[in-house]
Design a protein around this motif. Structure first.
Motif, PDB file in Angstrom:
ATOM      1  N   LEU A  21       0.830  -1.209   0.000  1.00 11.16           N
ATOM      2  CA  LEU A  21       0.000   0.000   0.000  1.00 11.16           C
ATOM      3  C   LEU A  21       0.859   1.250   0.000  1.00 11.16           C
ATOM      4  O   LEU A  21       1.849   1.331   0.729  1.00 11.16           O
ATOM      5  N   LEU A  22       0.452   2.220  -0.789  1.00  5.75           N
ATOM      6  CA  LEU A  22       1.069   3.538  -0.767  1.00  5.75           C
ATOM      7  C   LEU A  22       0.111   4.521  -0.108  1.00  5.75           C
ATOM      8  O   LEU A  22      -1.108   4.362  -0.182  1.00  5.75           O
ATOM      9  N   ASN A  23       0.668   5.533   0.534  1.00  6.62           N
ATOM     10  CA  ASN A  23      -0.165   6.578   1.131  1.00  6.62           C
ATOM     11  C   ASN A  23      -1.049   7.222   0.061  1.00  6.62           C
ATOM     12  O   ASN A  23      -0.671   7.318  -1.108  1.00  6.62           O
ATOM     13  N   GLU A  24      -2.227   7.665   0.495  1.00  6.71           N
ATOM     14  CA  GLU A  24      -3.224   8.305  -0.365  1.00  6.71           C
ATOM     15  C   GLU A  24      -3.763   7.356  -1.431  1.00  6.71           C
ATOM     16  O   GLU A  24      -4.112   7.759  -2.532  1.00  6.71           O
ATOM     17  N   SER A  25      -3.808   6.074  -1.070  1.00  4.91           N
ATOM     18  CA  SER A  25      -4.501   5.104  -1.914  1.00  4.91           C
ATOM     19  C   SER A  25      -5.992   5.141  -1.605  1.00  4.91           C
ATOM     20  O   SER A  25      -6.417   5.623  -0.559  1.00  4.91           O
ATOM     21  N   ASN A  26      -6.751   4.577  -2.507  1.00  2.08           N
ATOM     22  CA  ASN A  26      -8.208   4.525  -2.377  1.00  2.08           C
ATOM     23  C   ASN A  26      -8.608   3.289  -1.571  1.00  2.08           C
ATOM     24  O   ASN A  26      -8.183   2.178  -1.876  1.00  2.08           O
ATOM     25  N   SER A  65      -9.381   8.095   2.555  1.00  2.00           N
ATOM     26  CA  SER A  65     -10.553   8.191   3.434  1.00  2.00           C
ATOM     27  C   SER A  65     -10.188   8.653   4.838  1.00  2.00           C
ATOM     28  O   SER A  65     -11.067   8.967   5.636  1.00  2.00           O
ATOM     29  N   GLY A  66      -8.886   8.703   5.150  1.00  2.02           N
ATOM     30  CA  GLY A  66      -8.440   9.040   6.497  1.00  2.02           C
ATOM     31  C   GLY A  66      -8.115   7.820   7.335  1.00  2.02           C
ATOM     32  O   GLY A  66      -7.564   7.940   8.435  1.00  2.02           O
ATOM     33  N   ALA A  86      -2.023   1.868  -5.333  1.00  2.00           N
ATOM     34  CA  ALA A  86      -1.561   3.257  -5.268  1.00  2.00           C
ATOM     35  C   ALA A  86      -2.672   4.181  -5.729  1.00  2.00           C
ATOM     36  O   ALA A  86      -3.601   3.756  -6.432  1.00  2.00           O
ATOM     37  N   GLY A  87      -2.575   5.446  -5.331  1.00  2.00           N
ATOM     38  CA  GLY A  87      -3.608   6.407  -5.699  1.00  2.00           C
ATOM     39  C   GLY A  87      -3.033   7.733  -6.145  1.00  2.00           C
ATOM     40  O   GLY A  87      -2.780   7.964  -7.316  1.00  2.00           O
ATOM     41  N   PHE A  88      -2.771   8.601  -5.176  1.00  2.00           N
ATOM     42  CA  PHE A  88      -2.297   9.947  -5.483  1.00  2.00           C
ATOM     43  C   PHE A  88      -0.835  10.121  -5.052  1.00  2.00           C
ATOM     44  O   PHE A  88      -0.254   9.267  -4.411  1.00  2.00           O
TER      45      PHE A  88
END
Length: 323
Positions: A21-26, A65-66, A86-88
């Protein structure tokens, strides 16, 4: 490079999966990867999948989502499949240590999947050169410019061993169900899909859609075709009369059927679609206003500016400053 056992072959041995997981993933992308495995174990009443949550450092990962997800370090992971979610903020998170770790996993025989922004990270690592891959439709234009050696396809998911990529969360469910079908049969994968009331099932080469037409296509197949034509012709929008002729009906009949299916007139709908795409490009790209105007079918920068301000109450430059 050595390859692991083919994860697509039938087998009763549990498949061990790492969810990187990467930070700011969905959160939905993460759930789309892990929940089909959980449901599969439950429906089969035995352990067919095991998994662990991973990150580069082993620190908690914060989703859009926090929610924070506790993780273990990627270093030392020895599984059959690694799924990169990943997301952002992809550029800042695609660090040399992460790239090295991904290359090492693949060299050690681990299969690697990219979900949502995961395909971007994999391409940045040079892993997808010469392979078929997909990404979210919003990023396709930038992706193809940035990674010309990747055979980018507009599919929901793409498999090119030892890699697989998905355009987002929903196609990840399709990919997971395909994996379950290959390993344990269609009956079990359909039971897993029914647990989520997930219908219809999509093949990997089903195209991604800017407009969701599944509901409309069952009752208004002609309007679903028109919507797809609108989506494909955003940069050079035909008149509504031309769309009607292309579909073998009168303009009046198209207007009546379109309003019955969508609740809006076709001209208004088409304009809103083009303006929505213009807004997305304004936020997500560095394109000039003139470039956005041309990409979204406006004859000039001024005509886009007027329509944009009327629709959103601000200019493109003001929107960009806000974001």
């Amino acid at each position: 490079m050595k390859y692991a056992n083919n994860i697509w072959q039938a087998g009763s041995k549990p498949l061990h999966v790492g969810l990187l997981l990467l930070n700011e993933s969905n959160m939905l992308s993460l759930a789309a990867a892990v929940d089909p495995m959980r449901a599969c174990n439950r429906r089969a009443d035995r352990r067919l999948f095991s998994w662990q949550f991973l990150s580069q450092t082993g620190a908690p990962v914060h989703l859009t989502s926090g929610m924070a997800v506790q993780t273990e370090k990627l270093h030392g992971f020895a599984g059959d499949l690694l799924i990169l979610v990943a997301g952002f903020r992809l550029e800042s998170q695609c660090t040399p240590p992460l790239i090295s770790a991904l290359r090492r996993q693949v060299a050690d025989g681990c299969q690697l999947w990219g979900v949502d922004g995961g395909s971007w990270i994999m391409a940045q690592a040079g892993l997808l050169n010469g392979h078929r891959a997909t990404c979210h439709w919003e990023d396709a234009e930038a992706f193809s410019r940035r990674f010309p050696a990747v055979n980018l396809v507009p599919d929901r998911y793409a498999i090119s061993a030892p890699f697989a990529t998905t355009g987002g969360a929903s196609p990840c469910i399709d990919l997971m169900l395909h994996l379950i079908t290959c390993r344990h049969g269609r009956a079990l994968s359909e039971r897993v899909a029914s647990a989520f009331i997930y219908d219809p099932l999509h093949t990997g080469d089903a195209p991604q859609q800017m407009i969701a037409t599944t509901r409309i296509s069952s009752k208004h197949p002609r309007i679903a075709r028109v919507l797809k034509q609108m989506e494909n012709l955003i940069d050079s929008p035909p008149t509504i009369a031309a769309l009607a002729r292309a579909n073998g009906i009168s303009t009046r009949k198209l207007e009546l059927e379109f309003k019955a299916a969508t609740g809006r007139a076709p001209g208004r709908y088409f304009l809103e679609l083009r303006l929505s795409e213009a807004r997305r490009r304004a936020i997500d790209s560095a394109q000039s206003v003139q470039e956005i105007a041309l990409a979204c079918g406006f004859t000039s920068q001024a005509s886009l500016a007027r329509a944009f301000h009327h629709a959103f109450g601000q200019s493109i430059s003001a929107l960009r400053r806000h974001h």
